[in-house]
Scaffold this active site. Structure first.
Site, PDB file in Angstrom:
ATOM      1  N   GLU A   1       0.874  -1.278   0.024  1.00 50.12           N
ATOM      2  CA  GLU A   1       0.060  -0.019   0.009  1.00 50.12           C
ATOM      3  C   GLU A   1       0.722   1.309   0.028  1.00 50.12           C
ATOM      4  O   GLU A   1       0.284   2.438  -0.292  1.00 50.12           O
ATOM      5  CB  GLU A   1      -0.983   0.042   1.155  1.00 50.12           C
ATOM      6  CG  GLU A   1      -0.410  -0.022   2.544  1.00 50.12           C
ATOM      7  CD  GLU A   1      -0.596  -1.386   3.040  1.00 50.12           C
ATOM      8  OE1 GLU A   1      -0.520  -2.289   2.374  1.00 50.12           O
ATOM      9  OE2 GLU A   1      -0.833  -1.414   4.328  1.00 50.12           O
ATOM     10  N   ASN A   2       2.084   1.087   0.053  1.00 50.48           N
ATOM     11  CA  ASN A   2       2.985   2.439   0.147  1.00 50.48           C
ATOM     12  C   ASN A   2       2.987   2.793  -1.324  1.00 50.48           C
ATOM     13  O   ASN A   2       3.856   4.015  -1.759  1.00 50.48           O
ATOM     14  CB  ASN A   2       4.435   2.261   0.901  1.00 50.48           C
ATOM     15  CG  ASN A   2       5.094   0.999   0.498  1.00 50.48           C
ATOM     16  OD1 ASN A   2       4.653  -0.174   0.436  1.00 50.48           O
ATOM     17  ND2 ASN A   2       6.399   1.016   0.365  1.00 50.48           N
TER      18      ASN A   2
END
Lengths: 212, 218
Positions: free
Chosen positions: A49-50
């Protein structure tokens, strides 16, 4: 089973839920281990998700790149065909229903599929990070966790901790078995032969519908 | 137009009470040189908008250790124990926001939107005090724009017009924040002349950037 074996047992069972072509997000901790058990005959794409798709294994000294970390801050790699993007795109993928399976841990899960996994008021308040968006947006949410917290119930009639999301969980996989969240309630659909149904009932506060 | 300036000039507008956005995720893609400079100044009572509070010795975590912030708005503070300690002791106000919502609120500020409707947070503490709007039978929360006085970004490569190329997973919140502050400052690992970047690989348009400061490479 010691803790390591127990976590690997759960992770290997979760991996069997994945299908060829799935886009999958694995949470920090136990869920990350699922990557080690993905069957060789299927291909899944892991999302971080980064901001990238195509999450690969931990680097060696030869291919270590400090600019590539996973959402837990650990060094990882990107596989051929992967791509990087910003956080808005990353959460567009997550919230927009483009993730097939989200696997994450929980402090509590209840009969309605409610999940609490981001804070214990006054004690542990790390923040929700991406968890609220993941459980809200993913097509299928699998909770991978130890059945109890050192004997204390985690699968409850009703969560008592602040919720991460309501009616979000589809499947609960623990070292004792597999529980499906349905409109009728929690269905125990598979057990680890090391345990009996009575063992599992005793370790679960919520009512279980037995459908083995 | 050459936007490259000294670090002193770039950061001179950061005063007590300034609201600053800082790019980076667990300190990956954080402007460490700009942060180190601010650590050595007397500024205090700042408001921070950042995905997380880094580590005790990396990213904005270094400023947390020096108690530079009056208020912190983030999605996650778990990897920097000092943030949690300051929050529990009532020394620093901490507002936790779901990560996707944080990205969208920042994006709204930069993109001229009055807010965004998200299903994230429905039925949780996050919905407290927020307007619920139903669209086609589904409930959403109205999340409003999040502005800042200054945005501090990091990029591997920047041309003198401010066009940005990121490396690896270091983009994260940097691109989103570039448009959302009154003043945007990018720390560049490498500064190149205008015309040297392939326009196709530029991830953030230079028009969002006011100042460029030469920083550490990555």
């Amino acid at each position: 089973m010691d803790k390591e074996q127990l976590q690997n047992y759960i992770a290997s069972r979760v991996a069997k839920e994945l299908s060829d072509g799935d886009i999958v997000n694995l949470g920090i901790g136990l869920p990350t281990r699922v990557a080690n058990f993905i069957p060789e005959n299927i291909e899944v794409i892991l999302q971080s998700e980064n901001g990238f798709l195509g999450l690969g294994p931990t680097p060696t000294a030869d291919n270590y790149d400090p600019s590539i970390i996973n959402a837990g801050g650990q060094p990882v790699t990107i596989l051929p065909g992967g791509c990087f993007f910003d956080s808005a795109t990353s959460f567009g993928i997550i919230r927009g229903g483009h993730i097939d399976v989200s696997v994450l841990g929980a402090l509590q899960v209840d009969e309605k599929g409610n999940i609490a996994n981001y804070m214990i008021p006054g004690k542990m308040v790390p923040g929700m990070g991406g968890a609220m968006d993941l459980v809200t947006g993913a097509k299928k949410v699998i909770v991978a966790m130890e059945h109890t917290a050192k004997g204390a119930h985690k699968i409850l009639k009703e969560c008592s901790l602040p919720l991460t999301a309501v009616n979000a969980v589809d499947l609960i996989i623990t070292e004792m078995g597999v529980i499906k969240v349905t409109a009728e309630g929690l269905k125990l659909i598979e057990i680890n032969p090391e345990y009996t149904v009575e063992d599992i009932k005793a370790a679960t506060e919520a009512s279980l519908i037995i459908e083995l | 137009m050459d936007k490259v300036v000294s670090i002193e000039q770039a950061l001179s507008s950061i005063k007590d009470e300034t609201t600053m956005m800082v790019g980076g995720f667990m300190a990956s893609g954080s402007p460490e040189t700009l942060i180190d400079y601010l650590c050595q100044t007397e500024v205090k009572n700042l408001t921070l908008i950042c995905n997380d509070t880094g580590l005790i010795d990396q990213g904005v975590g270094k400023m947390v250790m020096l108690k530079k912030f009056r208020k912190i708005i983030a999605s996650h503070i778990g990897l920097n124990k000092e943030t949690g300690r300051q929050m529990n002791a009532g020394e620093t106000q901490v507002e936790l926001i779901p990560q996707g919502t944080l990205a969208e609120r920042i994006r709204c500020a930069g993109y001229g939107l009055g807010g965004v409707l998200t299903p994230t947070g429905i039925g949780t503490l996050v919905e407290e005090g927020k307007k619920k709007i139903e669209v086609d039978g589904k409930q959403f929360l109205l999340e409003t724009p999040l502005f800042a006085d200054v945005a501090l970004l990091y990029a591997a490569k920047v041309d003198r017009a401010g066009n940005i190329v990121y490396k690896g997973a270091m983009n994260n919140f940097n691109n989103v924040m570039a448009s959302a502050a009154k003043l945007t400052i990018v720390e560049a690992g490498q500064i190149v002349d205008i015309g040297e970047l392939n326009p196709q690989e530029i991830a953030t348009p230079g028009i969002f950037v006011d100042y460029i400061v030469k920083g550490r490479g990555c």
